[in-house]
Design a protein around this motif. Structure first.
Motif, PDB file in Angstrom:
ATOM      1  N   HIS A 231      33.495  23.296  -1.539  1.00 48.49           N
ATOM      2  CA  HIS A 231      32.395  23.833  -0.746  1.00 48.49           C
ATOM      3  C   HIS A 231      31.806  22.723   0.128  1.00 48.49           C
ATOM      4  O   HIS A 231      30.699  22.249  -0.107  1.00 48.49           O
ATOM      5  CB  HIS A 231      31.312  24.394  -1.669  1.00 48.49           C
ATOM      6  N   PRO A 232      32.592  22.237   1.106  1.00 48.58           N
ATOM      7  CA  PRO A 232      32.074  21.144   1.941  1.00 48.58           C
ATOM      8  C   PRO A 232      30.870  21.622   2.730  1.00 48.58           C
ATOM      9  O   PRO A 232      30.790  22.774   3.133  1.00 48.58           O
ATOM     10  CB  PRO A 232      33.263  20.830   2.866  1.00 48.58           C
ATOM     11  N   PRO A 233      29.918  20.733   2.939  1.00 52.87           N
ATOM     12  CA  PRO A 233      28.752  21.117   3.720  1.00 52.87           C
ATOM     13  C   PRO A 233      29.137  21.442   5.146  1.00 52.87           C
ATOM     14  O   PRO A 233      30.038  20.839   5.727  1.00 52.87           O
ATOM     15  CB  PRO A 233      27.858  19.866   3.648  1.00 52.87           C
ATOM     16  N   ASP A 234      28.485  22.378   5.720  1.00 52.98           N
ATOM     17  CA  ASP A 234      28.720  22.771   7.102  1.00 52.98           C
ATOM     18  C   ASP A 234      28.263  21.651   8.020  1.00 52.98           C
ATOM     19  O   ASP A 234      27.096  21.282   8.038  1.00 52.98           O
ATOM     20  CB  ASP A 234      27.934  24.065   7.397  1.00 52.98           C
ATOM     21  N   GLU A 235      29.189  21.072   8.789  1.00 49.72           N
ATOM     22  CA  GLU A 235      28.848  19.950   9.658  1.00 49.72           C
ATOM     23  C   GLU A 235      27.897  20.361  10.777  1.00 49.72           C
ATOM     24  O   GLU A 235      27.318  19.532  11.460  1.00 49.72           O
ATOM     25  CB  GLU A 235      30.121  19.332  10.255  1.00 49.72           C
ATOM     26  N   GLU A 236      27.782  21.688  11.010  1.00 52.72           N
ATOM     27  CA  GLU A 236      26.908  22.147  12.092  1.00 52.72           C
ATOM     28  C   GLU A 236      25.456  22.233  11.653  1.00 52.72           C
ATOM     29  O   GLU A 236      24.580  22.509  12.445  1.00 52.72           O
ATOM     30  CB  GLU A 236      27.376  23.533  12.579  1.00 52.72           C
ATOM     31  N   ARG A 237      25.182  22.034  10.366  1.00 51.47           N
ATOM     32  CA  ARG A 237      23.799  22.124   9.918  1.00 51.47           C
ATOM     33  C   ARG A 237      23.430  20.843   9.178  1.00 51.47           C
ATOM     34  O   ARG A 237      24.279  20.051   8.779  1.00 51.47           O
ATOM     35  CB  ARG A 237      23.607  23.321   8.981  1.00 51.47           C
ATOM     36  N   ALA A 238      22.105  20.631   9.010  1.00 51.26           N
ATOM     37  CA  ALA A 238      21.649  19.450   8.295  1.00 51.26           C
ATOM     38  C   ALA A 238      21.995  19.569   6.824  1.00 51.26           C
ATOM     39  O   ALA A 238      22.020  20.663   6.256  1.00 51.26           O
ATOM     40  CB  ALA A 238      20.139  19.293   8.471  1.00 51.26           C
ATOM     41  N   LEU A 239      22.298  18.446   6.209  1.00 46.91           N
ATOM     42  CA  LEU A 239      22.588  18.446   4.779  1.00 46.91           C
ATOM     43  C   LEU A 239      21.326  18.792   4.002  1.00 46.91           C
ATOM     44  O   LEU A 239      20.224  18.385   4.353  1.00 46.91           O
ATOM     45  CB  LEU A 239      23.093  17.075   4.347  1.00 46.91           C
ATOM     46  N   SER A 240      21.516  19.505   2.914  1.00 43.80           N
ATOM     47  CA  SER A 240      20.414  19.824   2.027  1.00 43.80           C
ATOM     48  C   SER A 240      20.495  18.936   0.793  1.00 43.80           C
ATOM     49  O   SER A 240      21.479  18.226   0.566  1.00 43.80           O
ATOM     50  CB  SER A 240      20.474  21.298   1.603  1.00 43.80           C
ATOM     51  N   ILE A 241      19.465  19.002  -0.027  1.00 44.82           N
ATOM     52  CA  ILE A 241      19.467  18.219  -1.264  1.00 44.82           C
ATOM     53  C   ILE A 241      20.598  18.675  -2.181  1.00 44.82           C
ATOM     54  O   ILE A 241      21.202  17.869  -2.900  1.00 44.82           O
ATOM     55  CB  ILE A 241      18.092  18.326  -1.968  1.00 44.82           C
ATOM     56  N   ARG A 242      20.951  19.948  -2.114  1.00 47.74           N
ATOM     57  CA  ARG A 242      22.064  20.445  -2.930  1.00 47.74           C
ATOM     58  C   ARG A 242      23.392  19.864  -2.442  1.00 47.74           C
ATOM     59  O   ARG A 242      24.295  19.577  -3.232  1.00 47.74           O
ATOM     60  CB  ARG A 242      22.091  21.966  -2.908  1.00 47.74           C
ATOM     61  N   ASP A 243      23.535  19.718  -1.100  1.00 45.92           N
ATOM     62  CA  ASP A 243      24.736  19.093  -0.550  1.00 45.92           C
ATOM     63  C   ASP A 243      24.878  17.659  -1.054  1.00 45.92           C
ATOM     64  O   ASP A 243      25.969  17.215  -1.443  1.00 45.92           O
ATOM     65  CB  ASP A 243      24.698  19.099   0.974  1.00 45.92           C
ATOM     66  N   ILE A 244      23.759  16.909  -1.033  1.00 40.76           N
ATOM     67  CA  ILE A 244      23.788  15.523  -1.493  1.00 40.76           C
ATOM     68  C   ILE A 244      24.181  15.472  -2.969  1.00 40.76           C
ATOM     69  O   ILE A 244      24.996  14.637  -3.391  1.00 40.76           O
ATOM     70  CB  ILE A 244      22.409  14.862  -1.280  1.00 40.76           C
ATOM     71  N   ALA A 245      23.638  16.387  -3.750  1.00 37.09           N
ATOM     72  CA  ALA A 245      23.976  16.428  -5.180  1.00 37.09           C
ATOM     73  C   ALA A 245      25.458  16.703  -5.380  1.00 37.09           C
ATOM     74  O   ALA A 245      26.122  16.052  -6.211  1.00 37.09           O
ATOM     75  CB  ALA A 245      23.130  17.497  -5.880  1.00 37.09           C
ATOM     76  N   ARG A 246      26.008  17.637  -4.624  1.00 40.83           N
ATOM     77  CA  ARG A 246      27.420  17.992  -4.774  1.00 40.83           C
ATOM     78  C   ARG A 246      28.319  16.824  -4.363  1.00 40.83           C
ATOM     79  O   ARG A 246      29.292  16.509  -5.043  1.00 40.83           O
ATOM     80  CB  ARG A 246      27.723  19.228  -3.908  1.00 40.83           C
ATOM     81  N   LEU A 247      27.972  16.175  -3.257  1.00 44.04           N
ATOM     82  CA  LEU A 247      28.778  15.048  -2.795  1.00 44.04           C
ATOM     83  C   LEU A 247      28.722  13.868  -3.766  1.00 44.04           C
ATOM     84  O   LEU A 247      29.679  13.108  -3.894  1.00 44.04           O
ATOM     85  CB  LEU A 247      28.303  14.603  -1.404  1.00 44.04           C
ATOM     86  N   ALA A 248      27.566  13.718  -4.433  1.00 46.47           N
ATOM     87  CA  ALA A 248      27.421  12.608  -5.380  1.00 46.47           C
ATOM     88  C   ALA A 248      27.931  12.970  -6.767  1.00 46.47           C
ATOM     89  O   ALA A 248      28.026  12.095  -7.648  1.00 46.47           O
ATOM     90  CB  ALA A 248      25.948  12.199  -5.473  1.00 46.47           C
ATOM     91  N   GLY A 249      28.257  14.243  -6.968  1.00 49.51           N
ATOM     92  CA  GLY A 249      28.762  14.671  -8.266  1.00 49.51           C
ATOM     93  C   GLY A 249      27.698  14.708  -9.342  1.00 49.51           C
ATOM     94  O   GLY A 249      27.990  14.459 -10.522  1.00 49.51           O
ATOM     95  N   VAL A 250      26.469  14.994  -8.935  1.00 50.44           N
ATOM     96  CA  VAL A 250      25.373  15.059  -9.902  1.00 50.44           C
ATOM     97  C   VAL A 250      24.598  16.356  -9.676  1.00 50.44           C
ATOM     98  O   VAL A 250      24.879  17.117  -8.749  1.00 50.44           O
ATOM     99  CB  VAL A 250      24.419  13.849  -9.752  1.00 50.44           C
ATOM    100  N   SER A 251      23.602  16.601 -10.504  1.00 48.79           N
ATOM    101  CA  SER A 251      22.777  17.796 -10.337  1.00 48.79           C
ATOM    102  C   SER A 251      21.688  17.560  -9.286  1.00 48.79           C
ATOM    103  O   SER A 251      21.364  16.413  -8.947  1.00 48.79           O
ATOM    104  CB  SER A 251      22.114  18.159 -11.667  1.00 48.79           C
ATOM    105  N   ARG A 252      21.141  18.673  -8.795  1.00 50.73           N
ATOM    106  CA  ARG A 252      20.037  18.556  -7.832  1.00 50.73           C
ATOM    107  C   ARG A 252      18.847  17.853  -8.480  1.00 50.73           C
ATOM    108  O   ARG A 252      18.153  17.061  -7.847  1.00 50.73           O
ATOM    109  CB  ARG A 252      19.612  19.948  -7.343  1.00 50.73           C
TER     110      ARG A 252
END
Length: 344
Positions: free
Chosen positions: A4-25
Protein backbone atom coordinates in the motif's frame (compact mmCIF):
# COMPACT_ATOMS: atom_id res chain seq x y z
CA UNK A 1 7.56 -4.40 -1.06
CA UNK A 2 4.88 -2.20 0.49
CA UNK A 3 1.52 -3.37 -0.83
CA UNK A 4 0.00 0.00 0.00
CA UNK A 5 2.51 2.65 -1.12
CA UNK A 6 1.51 6.18 -0.29
CA UNK A 7 0.02 8.15 -3.12
CA UNK A 8 2.79 10.42 -4.41
CA UNK A 9 0.15 12.96 -5.46
CA UNK A 10 -0.88 13.65 -1.87
CA UNK A 11 0.93 14.62 1.32
CA UNK A 12 2.09 11.79 3.52
CA UNK A 13 0.03 11.12 6.60
CA UNK A 14 1.17 9.89 9.99
CA UNK A 15 -0.15 6.45 9.02
CA UNK A 16 2.04 6.51 5.88
CA UNK A 17 5.10 7.31 8.02
CA UNK A 18 4.21 4.46 10.38
CA UNK A 19 3.84 2.00 7.51
CA UNK A 20 7.11 3.04 5.88
CA UNK A 21 8.93 2.76 9.21
CA UNK A 22 7.33 -0.60 9.98
CA UNK A 23 5.84 0.56 13.25
CA UNK A 24 2.41 1.48 14.59
CA UNK A 25 0.87 4.93 14.34
CA UNK A 26 1.01 5.13 18.14
CA UNK A 27 4.78 4.61 18.01
CA UNK A 28 5.16 7.52 15.57
CA UNK A 29 3.00 9.61 17.91
CA UNK A 30 5.26 8.76 20.83
CA UNK A 31 8.34 9.73 18.84
CA UNK A 32 6.77 13.05 17.83
CA UNK A 33 5.85 13.72 21.47
CA UNK A 34 9.38 12.99 22.63
CA UNK A 35 8.21 10.29 25.00
CA UNK A 36 10.77 8.20 26.83
CA UNK A 37 11.07 4.42 26.94
CA UNK A 38 11.09 3.99 23.15
CA UNK A 39 13.86 1.74 21.83
CA UNK A 40 16.64 3.84 20.35
CA UNK A 41 16.65 1.76 17.18
CA UNK A 42 12.88 2.22 16.74
CA UNK A 43 13.09 5.97 17.23
CA UNK A 44 16.03 6.15 14.81
CA UNK A 45 14.05 4.25 12.16
CA UNK A 46 11.04 6.55 12.51
CA UNK A 47 13.16 9.70 12.35
CA UNK A 48 15.06 8.31 9.35
CA UNK A 49 11.79 7.90 7.42
CA UNK A 50 10.61 11.38 8.48
CA UNK A 51 13.89 12.90 7.29
CA UNK A 52 13.98 10.95 4.01
CA UNK A 53 10.53 12.20 3.08
CA UNK A 54 11.03 15.72 4.51
CA UNK A 55 7.80 15.14 6.38
CA UNK A 56 6.26 17.80 8.58
CA UNK A 57 3.07 16.95 10.47
CA UNK A 58 0.14 19.15 9.45
CA UNK A 59 -2.55 20.13 11.93
CA UNK A 60 -4.51 16.93 11.34
CA UNK A 61 -1.42 14.81 11.82
CA UNK A 62 -0.51 16.69 14.97
CA UNK A 63 -4.00 16.07 16.29
CA UNK A 64 -3.61 12.34 15.62
CA UNK A 65 -0.18 12.32 17.18
CA UNK A 66 -0.97 14.33 20.28
CA UNK A 67 -4.76 14.14 20.63
CA UNK A 68 -4.61 17.93 20.32
CA UNK A 69 -5.51 20.27 17.48
CA UNK A 70 -3.10 23.04 18.62
CA UNK A 71 -5.95 25.53 18.31
CA UNK A 72 -7.50 27.79 20.95
CA UNK A 73 -10.92 29.40 20.82
CA UNK A 74 -11.08 33.10 21.71
CA UNK A 75 -14.51 34.36 22.73
CA UNK A 76 -14.84 38.16 22.91
CA UNK A 77 -17.85 40.26 23.83
CA UNK A 78 -19.01 42.65 21.11
CA UNK A 79 -19.38 45.28 23.85
CA UNK A 80 -15.69 45.21 24.69
CA UNK A 81 -13.58 48.37 24.66
CA UNK A 82 -9.85 49.17 24.42
CA UNK A 83 -8.70 46.93 27.27
CA UNK A 84 -10.36 43.65 26.21
CA UNK A 85 -9.51 44.15 22.54
CA UNK A 86 -5.87 44.90 23.41
CA UNK A 87 -5.78 41.75 25.52
CA UNK A 88 -7.24 39.78 22.60
CA UNK A 89 -4.43 40.95 20.31
CA UNK A 90 -1.86 39.96 22.93
CA UNK A 91 -3.51 36.55 23.34
CA UNK A 92 -3.27 35.90 19.62
CA UNK A 93 0.44 36.77 19.60
CA UNK A 94 1.20 34.74 22.72
CA UNK A 95 -0.71 31.70 21.44
CA UNK A 96 1.15 31.69 18.15
CA UNK A 97 4.45 31.92 20.03
CA UNK A 98 3.45 28.71 21.85
CA UNK A 99 2.53 26.98 18.60
CA UNK A 100 -1.24 27.41 18.84
CA UNK A 101 -3.58 28.94 16.28
CA UNK A 102 -6.48 31.16 17.37
CA UNK A 103 -10.11 30.75 16.30
CA UNK A 104 -12.10 33.86 17.23
CA UNK A 105 -15.79 34.40 17.86
CA UNK A 106 -17.65 37.54 18.91
CA UNK A 107 -20.55 37.48 21.35
CA UNK A 108 -23.38 39.71 20.18
CA UNK A 109 -25.24 38.83 23.39
CA UNK A 110 -24.04 37.65 26.79
CA UNK A 111 -26.66 35.01 27.55
CA UNK A 112 -26.56 31.23 27.96
CA UNK A 113 -27.77 30.52 24.43
CA UNK A 114 -25.19 32.76 22.73
CA UNK A 115 -22.32 31.42 24.83
CA UNK A 116 -23.44 27.82 24.30
CA UNK A 117 -23.64 28.37 20.54
CA UNK A 118 -20.13 29.82 20.42
CA UNK A 119 -18.67 27.05 22.58
CA UNK A 120 -20.41 24.39 20.48
CA UNK A 121 -18.84 25.90 17.36
CA UNK A 122 -15.42 25.76 19.00
CA UNK A 123 -16.06 22.16 20.05
CA UNK A 124 -16.97 21.20 16.48
CA UNK A 125 -13.63 22.59 15.34
CA UNK A 126 -11.80 20.58 17.99
CA UNK A 127 -10.19 23.40 19.95
CA UNK A 128 -7.93 22.38 22.83
CA UNK A 129 -9.05 25.23 25.08
CA UNK A 130 -10.93 28.52 25.23
CA UNK A 131 -10.14 32.04 26.43
CA UNK A 132 -13.22 34.10 27.31
CA UNK A 133 -13.04 37.91 27.31
CA UNK A 134 -16.50 38.97 28.36
CA UNK A 135 -16.19 41.14 31.48
CA UNK A 136 -19.92 41.65 31.95
CA UNK A 137 -21.63 40.12 34.96
CA UNK A 138 -24.23 38.38 32.79
CA UNK A 139 -21.58 36.78 30.63
CA UNK A 140 -19.71 35.45 33.63
CA UNK A 141 -22.84 33.99 35.20
CA UNK A 142 -23.83 32.41 31.88
CA UNK A 143 -20.37 30.89 31.48
CA UNK A 144 -20.68 29.27 34.90
CA UNK A 145 -23.99 27.66 33.88
CA UNK A 146 -22.81 26.43 30.48
CA UNK A 147 -20.87 23.17 30.38
CA UNK A 148 -17.39 23.95 29.04
CA UNK A 149 -15.90 20.65 27.93
CA UNK A 150 -12.33 21.85 27.41
CA UNK A 151 -9.89 23.83 29.59
CA UNK A 152 -10.72 27.53 29.65
CA UNK A 153 -9.54 30.84 31.07
CA UNK A 154 -11.83 33.72 31.92
CA UNK A 155 -10.19 37.12 31.88
CA UNK A 156 -10.82 39.96 34.36
CA UNK A 157 -12.47 37.78 37.03
CA UNK A 158 -10.93 36.93 40.39
CA UNK A 159 -13.59 34.77 42.06
CA UNK A 160 -13.07 31.41 40.37
CA UNK A 161 -10.38 30.05 42.69
CA UNK A 162 -9.75 27.10 40.36
CA UNK A 163 -6.88 28.27 38.19
CA UNK A 164 -9.02 29.60 35.37
CA UNK A 165 -8.55 33.35 35.68
CA UNK A 166 -6.16 35.96 34.25
CA UNK A 167 -6.60 39.48 35.59
CA UNK A 168 -5.04 42.60 37.03
CA UNK A 169 -6.13 43.82 40.46
CA UNK A 170 -8.64 46.45 39.37
CA UNK A 171 -9.54 47.52 42.88
CA UNK A 172 -5.90 48.11 43.79
CA UNK A 173 -5.45 50.14 40.61
CA UNK A 174 -8.43 52.34 41.52
CA UNK A 175 -7.01 52.83 44.99
CA UNK A 176 -3.74 54.01 43.45
CA UNK A 177 -5.57 56.57 41.30
CA UNK A 178 -7.64 57.86 44.23
CA UNK A 179 -4.69 57.90 46.64
CA UNK A 180 -2.68 59.95 44.15
CA UNK A 181 -5.37 62.65 44.16
CA UNK A 182 -5.67 62.55 47.97
CA UNK A 183 -1.91 62.86 48.40
CA UNK A 184 -1.98 65.94 46.17
CA UNK A 185 -4.39 67.48 48.66
CA UNK A 186 -7.78 66.87 47.03
CA UNK A 187 -10.62 66.15 49.46
CA UNK A 188 -13.61 66.57 47.12
CA UNK A 189 -13.24 63.89 44.45
CA UNK A 190 -15.86 62.53 42.06
CA UNK A 191 -15.83 59.20 40.24
CA UNK A 192 -17.05 58.62 36.71
CA UNK A 193 -17.68 54.87 36.77
CA UNK A 194 -18.01 52.34 33.96
CA UNK A 195 -21.21 50.43 33.10
CA UNK A 196 -22.96 48.90 36.09
CA UNK A 197 -22.86 45.31 34.78
CA UNK A 198 -19.09 45.26 34.17
CA UNK A 199 -16.94 43.52 36.75
CA UNK A 200 -14.00 45.85 36.10
CA UNK A 201 -16.15 48.93 36.57
CA UNK A 202 -17.47 47.59 39.87
CA UNK A 203 -14.00 46.76 41.16
CA UNK A 204 -12.70 50.23 40.25
CA UNK A 205 -15.67 51.90 41.91
CA UNK A 206 -15.17 49.80 45.05
CA UNK A 207 -11.50 50.72 45.13
CA UNK A 208 -12.33 54.42 44.83
CA UNK A 209 -14.88 54.27 47.66
CA UNK A 210 -12.62 52.18 49.89
CA UNK A 211 -9.72 54.61 49.52
CA UNK A 212 -11.94 57.59 50.38
CA UNK A 213 -13.22 55.69 53.42
CA UNK A 214 -9.69 54.86 54.57
CA UNK A 215 -8.91 58.60 54.54
CA UNK A 216 -12.21 59.60 56.18
CA UNK A 217 -13.22 61.61 53.15
CA UNK A 218 -16.84 62.10 52.05
CA UNK A 219 -18.07 60.18 49.01
CA UNK A 220 -20.63 61.36 46.47
CA UNK A 221 -22.48 58.70 44.50
CA UNK A 222 -20.42 57.79 41.42
CA UNK A 223 -21.82 58.73 38.01
CA UNK A 224 -22.38 55.67 35.80
CA UNK A 225 -20.80 55.86 32.36
CA UNK A 226 -20.49 53.63 29.29
CA UNK A 227 -16.71 53.75 28.58
CA UNK A 228 -17.12 56.30 25.71
CA UNK A 229 -15.65 59.77 25.28
CA UNK A 230 -19.09 61.02 24.24
CA UNK A 231 -20.52 60.06 27.61
CA UNK A 232 -17.58 61.66 29.41
CA UNK A 233 -18.19 64.87 27.49
CA UNK A 234 -21.93 64.90 28.23
CA UNK A 235 -21.38 64.19 31.93
CA UNK A 236 -18.63 66.79 32.04
CA UNK A 237 -20.87 69.54 30.70
CA UNK A 238 -23.37 68.84 33.51
CA UNK A 239 -20.98 68.24 36.40
CA UNK A 240 -18.62 71.07 35.55
CA UNK A 241 -21.32 73.70 35.11
CA UNK A 242 -21.16 74.39 38.86
CA UNK A 243 -18.50 72.02 40.21
CA UNK A 244 -18.34 71.27 43.92
CA UNK A 245 -15.22 69.11 43.53
CA UNK A 246 -11.59 69.60 42.50
CA UNK A 247 -10.74 66.20 41.02
CA UNK A 248 -12.24 63.31 39.05
CA UNK A 249 -11.18 59.71 38.78
CA UNK A 250 -12.58 58.38 35.49
CA UNK A 251 -12.88 54.60 35.12
CA UNK A 252 -11.18 54.65 31.72
CA UNK A 253 -9.15 57.00 29.55
CA UNK A 254 -11.82 57.54 26.91
CA UNK A 255 -14.29 58.95 29.43
CA UNK A 256 -11.47 61.07 30.87
CA UNK A 257 -10.89 62.48 27.39
CA UNK A 258 -14.55 63.48 27.14
CA UNK A 259 -14.33 65.19 30.53
CA UNK A 260 -11.27 67.14 29.40
CA UNK A 261 -13.10 68.25 26.27
CA UNK A 262 -16.03 69.53 28.36
CA UNK A 263 -13.67 71.31 30.76
CA UNK A 264 -11.90 73.07 27.89
CA UNK A 265 -15.24 74.15 26.43
CA UNK A 266 -16.34 75.58 29.79
CA UNK A 267 -13.04 77.39 30.35
CA UNK A 268 -11.95 75.13 33.23
CA UNK A 269 -8.20 74.71 33.46
CA UNK A 270 -6.65 71.25 33.83
CA UNK A 271 -4.93 70.75 36.22
CA UNK A 272 -5.24 74.32 37.57
CA UNK A 273 -8.97 74.12 38.34
CA UNK A 274 -9.54 70.39 37.98
CA UNK A 275 -7.35 67.28 38.22
CA UNK A 276 -8.30 64.18 36.23
CA UNK A 277 -7.03 60.59 36.43
CA UNK A 278 -7.96 57.91 33.90
CA UNK A 279 -7.47 54.14 33.70
CA UNK A 280 -5.81 51.83 31.11
CA UNK A 281 -3.13 54.13 29.63
CA UNK A 282 -4.29 53.91 26.03
CA UNK A 283 -1.56 54.84 23.51
CA UNK A 284 -3.10 58.29 22.96
CA UNK A 285 -3.25 59.19 26.68
CA UNK A 286 0.19 60.79 26.64
CA UNK A 287 -0.96 63.05 23.79
CA UNK A 288 -4.08 64.42 25.49
CA UNK A 289 -4.06 68.14 26.28
CA UNK A 290 -2.67 68.02 28.89
CA UNK A 291 -1.15 64.52 28.90
CA UNK A 292 -3.29 62.26 31.09
CA UNK A 293 -2.33 60.83 34.46
CA UNK A 294 -3.67 57.28 34.39
CA UNK A 295 -3.38 53.69 35.57
CA UNK A 296 -1.42 51.48 33.18
CA UNK A 297 -2.33 47.86 32.53
CA UNK A 298 0.18 45.76 30.62
CA UNK A 299 -2.13 43.99 28.19
CA UNK A 300 0.76 42.24 26.43
CA UNK A 301 1.64 40.61 29.75
CA UNK A 302 -2.00 39.80 30.44
CA UNK A 303 -2.45 38.07 27.09
CA UNK A 304 0.71 36.01 27.54
CA UNK A 305 -0.31 35.17 31.10
CA UNK A 306 -3.76 33.98 29.97
CA UNK A 307 -2.13 31.68 27.42
CA UNK A 308 0.30 30.35 30.05
CA UNK A 309 -2.60 29.54 32.35
CA UNK A 310 -4.58 27.88 29.56
CA UNK A 311 -1.73 25.89 28.00
CA UNK A 312 -0.73 24.64 31.45
CA UNK A 313 -4.26 23.23 31.78
CA UNK A 314 -4.26 21.82 28.24
CA UNK A 315 -0.99 20.01 28.86
CA UNK A 316 -2.23 18.48 32.10
CA UNK A 317 -0.56 20.81 34.59
CA UNK A 318 -1.93 22.60 37.64
CA UNK A 319 -2.55 26.24 36.75
CA UNK A 320 -3.88 27.24 40.17
CA UNK A 321 -0.66 28.83 41.40
CA UNK A 322 0.08 30.95 38.33
CA UNK A 323 -3.58 31.93 37.91
CA UNK A 324 -3.66 33.26 41.48
CA UNK A 325 -1.33 36.07 40.44
CA UNK A 326 -3.23 39.38 40.14
CA UNK A 327 -0.65 42.11 39.54
CA UNK A 328 -1.35 45.67 40.62
CA UNK A 329 -1.48 48.10 37.69
CA UNK A 330 0.97 51.01 37.57
CA UNK A 331 0.24 54.68 38.28
CA UNK A 332 1.57 56.89 35.46
CA UNK A 333 1.75 60.52 36.54
CA UNK A 334 1.52 63.12 33.78
CA UNK A 335 0.27 66.71 33.59
CA UNK A 336 -3.48 66.32 34.21
CA UNK A 337 -3.11 66.26 38.00
CA UNK A 338 -1.80 68.83 40.47
CA UNK A 339 -2.57 70.10 43.99
CA UNK A 340 -5.90 71.90 44.24
CA UNK A 341 -5.81 75.63 43.74
CA UNK A 342 -5.81 77.56 47.02
CA UNK A 343 -8.76 80.01 47.18
CA UNK A 344 -7.94 83.65 47.49
Amino acid sequence: MDKHPPDEERALSIRDIARLAGVSRQTVSRVLNGERYIKASTEAQVRKVIEEHSWRPNSAARALATSRSKTIGLLVSARSHYGPFSAAAAIDEAARARGYAILSATLAREDDAAISEALDAFSAQGVDGVVVIAPQQRAHEALQRVAVRVPFVSMHWKDDGDGRVAAFDQEAGARLATRHLIELGHTRIRHLAGPQDWNEAEDRMNGFLAELSDHDLPATAPVLGDWTSDLGYEVGLKLLDHPDFTAVFASNDQMALGLMHAAAELGISIPGDLSIVGFDDIPEAKHFAPPLTTIRQDFAWLGAHAIDVLVTQIEGGDATAIAAEYPIPQLVVRQSTAPPRVPG
